[in-house]
Every structure is written in C-alpha cells, then in structure tokens.
Design an enzyme around this catalytic site. Structure first.
Site, PDB file in Angstrom:
ATOM      1  N   ARG A 123      46.473  52.828  37.995  1.00 32.40           N
ATOM      2  CA  ARG A 123      45.045  52.557  37.825  1.00 32.40           C
ATOM      3  C   ARG A 123      44.327  53.903  37.803  1.00 32.40           C
ATOM      4  NH1 ARG A 123      43.591  47.969  42.244  1.00 32.40           N
ATOM      5  NH2 ARG A 123      43.235  49.926  43.347  1.00 32.40           N
TER       6      ARG A 123
ATOM      7  N   TYR B 293      32.677  15.056  38.933  1.00 28.62           N
ATOM      8  CA  TYR B 293      32.825  15.155  37.483  1.00 28.62           C
ATOM      9  C   TYR B 293      34.237  14.809  37.025  1.00 28.62           C
ATOM     10  CZ  TYR B 293      28.370  17.695  37.408  1.00 28.62           C
ATOM     11  OH  TYR B 293      27.053  18.047  37.530  1.00 28.62           O
TER      12      TYR B 293
ATOM     13  N   MET C 119      28.924  22.923  41.131  1.00 28.82           N
ATOM     14  CA  MET C 119      28.232  24.187  41.337  1.00 28.82           C
ATOM     15  C   MET C 119      27.637  24.305  42.736  1.00 28.82           C
ATOM     16  SD  MET C 119      25.130  25.919  39.128  1.00 28.82           S
ATOM     17  CE  MET C 119      26.116  26.050  37.640  1.00 28.82           C
TER      18      MET C 119
ATOM     19  N   LYS D 225      33.624  48.225  51.069  1.00 33.65           N
ATOM     20  CA  LYS D 225      33.242  47.924  49.691  1.00 33.65           C
ATOM     21  C   LYS D 225      33.012  46.423  49.534  1.00 33.65           C
ATOM     22  CE  LYS D 225      37.984  47.311  48.012  1.00 33.65           C
ATOM     23  NZ  LYS D 225      38.976  47.683  46.989  1.00 33.65           N
TER      24      LYS D 225
END
Length: 379
Positions: free
Chosen positions: A136, A270, A318, A38
């Site tokens: 779940r 940043y 990013m 998966k």
C-alpha cells in the site's frame, strides 16, 4: 453528553479504554505506545478516547489524515501526534505549525513538506515509511536509497528532522504467516541502511495491534495500537477480547419503538424475506443502515432484548429493523435492546455482528454513524 438519548446510542466506557492501554503497554513493556484514534477513534470518539489513552500512558497518538490530527490539536490535545495518509496539496504547513509528525513515502511528499517547512520557517518532523511487503503506502526497497539520501540532505540543511522510520504488516493477524518474517527481515535491512546513511530516528515501528499482542520481536521502539485500544480483538484467530485481556469499550443500545402481535404468515420488512410461522410478537428497533447497522446482517444480526438474544427478522432498513420475540414475550415499547457490547452480560459482541454480516469487527464499530449519539462513562 450526560443524559441518555432515547432512540439509539453508543455508550463508551472510557475506563475500558484506559484499562486496554495499560494491558497493551504490559505486552510491550520496553516500547512506547501509540494509540491510533483515526476514523473518530474507530467510531468511539477521537477526543475523549485520545485523552483517556494519554491518561493511561500512551505517549503518541496516531491518525490517518492530517485533518484528524489538526482536529486533535484544535481540541487542545498536546503531546506527539503522527498522521500518515497524505495526498498532493495537503495541509503540510498547518501540520508543521501544529507540531504534527508527518509520514513521507515518496519523493513528491518530501518535496512538498520541505517547501512547506521553508514557508513556515521551522523544520518539519517527518517519518519515512518503508513498504516492506504490504503493497500500500510506503517506499519500495528499490527507491529507499533515493528517499533516505534526500531526507538526510534536507535534515542537514535544517529543513526536516527525521523522527521515525516505520512500516506496516500485511498479515500479523494470521499467526505464522510467512510474510511476517519476510517483512521483519526487510524492515531491519531498510533500517540498517537508513541508519548507516546518518539518520537517527527517535522511534522505529512496525507493530500494529495483532503484532503487539503476539510478536514481541516486532516491538522495536514503539507499537501502534488501534482496535485493541477499544477492547475489540483484532482477529478471532488470536483469541477473544477476554482471552487477550481486553474489554470492549462500546455498547450499542436502542429503545424498543413498538411491539405488536401479528398472525402466522405475516411478512416482515422489505421483500418479505421473513414470514412468521405462527402468531407472534414483533419488536421494532429504531436503528438501521443509516446508523451503521449492516444490511448484510439481515435475518442474522443478534440483539439482546427481553432477556434473550434474538435475531433480526427480515431486512435491515435505513432507519429500523424488526426482531421476532415469539409468542407472549413480555417486552414493551421503551424497553432496552442491546445490539452489542462487551458480552459480559449475555449481550452479543461486535465480533458476533461481524460474523453475521460476514465482515470484520473493525467495520462494525467504525461504521456506527454520526447521528448515533456517544454517551461517555467513567470519564
């Protein structure tokens, strides 16, 4: 792909995948093994890793979504495939026609799969999931009799074939957790009831990677291995990959994009959360959170560059981040930076990044994004 891209890429060693499958089979010698592929094989590439796992003796493949299972079939992969995360209106008929085993956790799903089986003109292979305590997916014990009875009736009319009964652990990665014994007891009770009502499953299974490695009593007929197939320890408490006899298959590499000397007191990235203490050399690594590098590892993420493990300096952006090489470092643009790998050559591991980002190694490998090419070795 065959050639190495320049910016950032994930090198996947398929020989490691095969070796890990063989090692896991040795841990559960009386059970079949499902390789869970998966989430694009936990970021490693579903189709190549599925083929490698089957080559090494896995007898089942597992996916979360039906779309993942159908993509394997579209790629020409045969054998047994199971998928378990369904929502109303899902592609039941397509899965039935593709010979995919589908999980059923409640009456709505049984109703939809039997309707699809009638439309397809062939029985559906279904596996009933029991909620033994994870909370779940899965059928609660109080509702088990209704689901088992309806599945047995559908099997009697030829609409379905119940191929499996299964569940999932909540805390198998925490050795000795009291829920483990309670879930095993509940699972055995729910199995016994289903079999008393006439169901004869091919496989009964509850063991995930950590249970495969540490809980032989949980192996039953099949073990489902996900992260361990890719050589990453499913929990630090269980041991490192090497201690568990596993070899990480993914190495994340990048090319240094730029180096430059900056003075003392120079802010980096940043927010200027990192400021240089002295004149130093900075290296720009052209990978960022859009590629899956966790921003939470800002100022902490480890990178092997110039023969030493350095730390991210300042915030991960990013598309890029910076490392402080110190004064006079002999690193140039185009040199290799290794973010993580097996650790065999001194490079950081996915677990090191998980600790830096205060998360788990599962997230580190699965979050590596689609714009990062996968380069396959030893196929």
């Amino acid at each position: 792909m065959n050639e190495t891209p320049g910016r950032v890429y994930a090198e996947i060693d398929l020989a490691a995948v095969r070796a890990n499958v063989r090692a896991l089979r040795a841990r559960a010698p009386r059970a079949e093994l499902m390789a869970v592929v998966k989430a694009d094989a936990y970021g490693h590439g579903a189709v190549p890793c599925a083929r490698a796992a089957l080559d090494a003796g896995a007898t089942w493949l597992g996916t979360a979504t039906p779309e993942e299972a159908l993509a394997l079939r579209a790629a020409g992969i045969g054998g047994r495939i199971m998928c378990w995360l369904w929502t109303p209106g899902g592609p039941w008929r397509e899965a039935i026609e593709a010979d995919v085993d589908v999980s059923v956790s409640g009456m709505w799903a049984l109703d939809e799969v039997t309707t699809a089986a009638r439309a397809a003109g062939r029985p559906a292979r279904i596996q009933l999931k029991a909620d033994t305590g994870l909370g779940r997916n899965g059928c609660q014990p109080a509702d088990w009799a209704e689901l088992v009875g309806a599945a047995a009736a559908a099997e009697a009319e030829g609409t379905v074939r119940v191929t499996g009964l299964w569940s999932h652990f909540a805390c198998a990665d925490e050795p000795g957790h009291p829920s483990i014994a309670l879930q095993l007891h509940t699972f055995r009770d729910m199995l016994a009831y289903a079999e008393k009502e006439g169901l004869e499953p091919e496989v009964r299974h509850i063991a995930n990677s950590p249970a495969t490695l540490t809980l032989p009593d949980s192996h039953f007929d099949l073990v489902r291995c996900g992260l361990a197939v890719y050589g990453v320890s499913p929990a630090p408490e269980l041991g490192t990959s090497a201690e568990l006899g596993l070899r990480p298959a993914m190495t994340l590499k990048a090319s240094v994009a730029l180096t430059k000397t900056v003075p003392a007191g120079h802010g980096v990235s940043y927010g200027h959360h990192y400021v240089t203490d002295d004149e130093t050399t900075l290296a720009l690594i052209p990978a960022g959170y859009a590629d899956g590098i966790p921003r939470h590892a800002s100022d902490r993420g480890p990178v092997l560059v110039g023969g030493r493990v350095r730390r991210v300096a300042g915030r991960v952006a990013m598309d890029q981040f910076v490392v402080d090489l110190g004064p006079g470092a002999a690193v140039r643009a185009g040199d290799e930076a290794v973010l993580f790998g097996s650790g065999e050559h001194g490079e950081p591991t996915a677990e090191d990044w998980a600790q830096a980002a205060q998360t788990i190694a599962y997230e580190i490998v699965t979050r590596i994004g689609g714009r990062v090419p996968r380069v396959y070795r030893n196929g």
